[in-house]
Design a protein around this motif. Structure first.
Motif, PDB file in Angstrom:
ATOM      1  N   SER A   1       0.820  -1.214   0.000  1.00  0.00           N
ATOM      2  CA  SER A   1       0.000   0.000   0.000  1.00  0.00           C
ATOM      3  C   SER A   1       0.846   1.253   0.000  1.00  0.00           C
ATOM      4  O   SER A   1       1.748   1.423   0.827  1.00  0.00           O
ATOM      5  N   GLY A   2       0.536   2.139  -0.945  1.00  0.00           N
ATOM      6  CA  GLY A   2       1.167   3.449  -0.994  1.00  0.00           C
ATOM      7  C   GLY A   2       0.138   4.526  -0.738  1.00  0.00           C
ATOM      8  O   GLY A   2      -1.003   4.239  -0.374  1.00  0.00           O
ATOM      9  N   SER A   3       0.524   5.763  -0.940  1.00  0.00           N
ATOM     10  CA  SER A   3      -0.404   6.854  -0.682  1.00  0.00           C
ATOM     11  C   SER A   3      -1.495   6.933  -1.741  1.00  0.00           C
ATOM     12  O   SER A   3      -2.564   7.497  -1.503  1.00  0.00           O
ATOM     13  N   THR A   4      -1.249   6.361  -2.928  1.00  0.00           N
ATOM     14  CA  THR A   4      -2.207   6.443  -4.024  1.00  0.00           C
ATOM     15  C   THR A   4      -3.067   5.196  -4.156  1.00  0.00           C
ATOM     16  O   THR A   4      -4.282   5.286  -4.318  1.00  0.00           O
ATOM     17  N   LYS A   5      -2.459   4.008  -4.087  1.00  0.00           N
ATOM     18  CA  LYS A   5      -3.208   2.770  -4.283  1.00  0.00           C
ATOM     19  C   LYS A   5      -2.620   1.638  -3.449  1.00  0.00           C
ATOM     20  O   LYS A   5      -1.486   1.730  -2.963  1.00  0.00           O
ATOM     21  N   THR A   6      -3.414   0.580  -3.306  1.00  0.00           N
ATOM     22  CA  THR A   6      -2.967  -0.634  -2.633  1.00  0.00           C
ATOM     23  C   THR A   6      -3.126  -1.801  -3.583  1.00  0.00           C
ATOM     24  O   THR A   6      -4.190  -2.014  -4.158  1.00  0.00           O
ATOM     25  N   ASP A   7      -2.047  -2.564  -3.764  1.00  0.00           N
ATOM     26  CA  ASP A   7      -2.088  -3.800  -4.543  1.00  0.00           C
ATOM     27  C   ASP A   7      -2.197  -4.973  -3.578  1.00  0.00           C
ATOM     28  O   ASP A   7      -1.425  -5.069  -2.607  1.00  0.00           O
ATOM     29  N   TRP A   8      -3.139  -5.871  -3.847  1.00  0.00           N
ATOM     30  CA  TRP A   8      -3.357  -7.055  -3.013  1.00  0.00           C
ATOM     31  C   TRP A   8      -3.143  -8.302  -3.860  1.00  0.00           C
ATOM     32  O   TRP A   8      -3.610  -8.375  -4.990  1.00  0.00           O
ATOM     33  N   THR A   9      -2.452  -9.284  -3.317  1.00  0.00           N
ATOM     34  CA  THR A   9      -2.286 -10.564  -3.998  1.00  0.00           C
ATOM     35  C   THR A   9      -2.660 -11.688  -3.045  1.00  0.00           C
ATOM     36  O   THR A   9      -2.160 -11.752  -1.919  1.00  0.00           O
TER      37      THR A   9
END
Length: 298
Positions: free
Chosen positions: A7-15
């Motif tokens: 997770s960053g300030s713009t988006k979160t990637d989930w796997t």
């Protein structure tokens, strides 16, 4: 079952990873995206809302779980899930709150929360020693011994630091657009393409929330106009400042410098040029740490 979040300030990637039952390693299953989750800037209620309203509907497609009062009921697929959350703003002060939010939503077997810097170190270096850097909306770096972070130069945020980041590049770019005569044509092109004005830009930076994201968004336009030499030099100088004010403090010129993040990825040529000028050798460059984190957790 493992759920990894970057997770960053713009988006979160989930796997979501699962064991096939026939092998000892994890098998890729599915990926999801939500907006960024940063506990240093968002309240528990805001984080809970993102998890419940953005992530869980996507997960339910694979878990066949039902949502009740923003919480997930037990399901065979998620009953033994382990959650590994890596995020910006996940300082020691905010880790307990993030763990609580994740436990509330998932009722997982285990939850581990780490900083985005640890995500970068594990993804880029694995179990080897190296200098790991984040160059995205913000910027950060660390000295990593293969297991833990041993040194970190404080990034200080885009107002006081974050050299090399997209936000700082955007700040330099905006300044040049309106103050440097040689940028006059580029200024006209940018305002026409975006539909913005000087007044609306000032409003976004000084009155609207998440000014760092807005400033970093200019990187896309910058990347398309690198044939304009002063602009390309601006990108290189931004990276050089990052090396000078952050990486040199580790006093390990013998180690490769690795970088992850959109700014590192899309400006690789300029990053390598800056590293060369400052006497460093670049190693791995990744757009996001997820691929490296999957490998690490397998």
């Amino acid at each position: 079952m493992k759920l990894i979040a970057d997770s960053g300030s713009t988006k979160t990637d989930w796997t979501l990873l699962h064991n096939s039952g026939m092998r000892t390693d994890n098998v890729f299953m599915a990926t999801f995206k939500t907006q960024g989750i940063t506990p240093i800037h968002q309240s528990p209620a805001e984080i809970r809302q993102i998890l419940a309203q953005e992530l869980m509907p996507q997960l339910s497609t694979f878990s066949r779980a039902q949502l009740v009062n923003s919480k997930i009921l037990e399901s065979p697929l998620l009953s033994n899930i382990q959650v590994y959350f890596y995020g910006s703003g996940c300082t020691s002060t905010h880790v307990p709150m993030m763990k609580q939010m994740l436990f509330e939503v998932f009722s997982p077997q285990a939850v581990e929360v780490y900083s985005d810097l640890m995500a970068a170190a594990r993804a880029l270096c694995g179990h080897e020693e190296g200098v790991a850097c984040i160059l995205g909306t913000g910027a950060n770096s660390c000295l990593y011994d293969g297991e833990k972070i041993t040194q970190n130069t404080p990034p200080l945020g885009y107002l006081l630091g974050d050299e090399g980041s997209g936000a700082v590049l955007g700040r330099f770019f905006m300044n040049a657009l309106f103050k440097d005569p040689q940028y006059a044509n580029l200024c006209d092109a940018y305002l026409k393409e975006t539909g913005l004005t000087m007044a609306s830009i000032i409003n976004k930076v000084y009155r609207e929330p998440l000014a760092n994201r807005f400033l970093a968004s200019t990187a896309s336009f910058v990347s398309q106009h690198l044939d304009f030499k002063p602009l390309r030099q601006m990108v290189i100088d931004n990276f050089r400042s990052f090396f000078q004010r952050n990486v040199t403090h580790y006093q390990r010129p013998d180690l490769s410098v690795h970088a992850v993040g959109s700014i590192a990825w899309y400006f690789q040529e300029e990053l390598r040029e800056a590293a060369k000028q400052e006497g460093f050798v670049l190693g791995n460059i990744m757009a996001t740490p997820m691929e490296g984190l999957i490998k690490y957790h397998q």
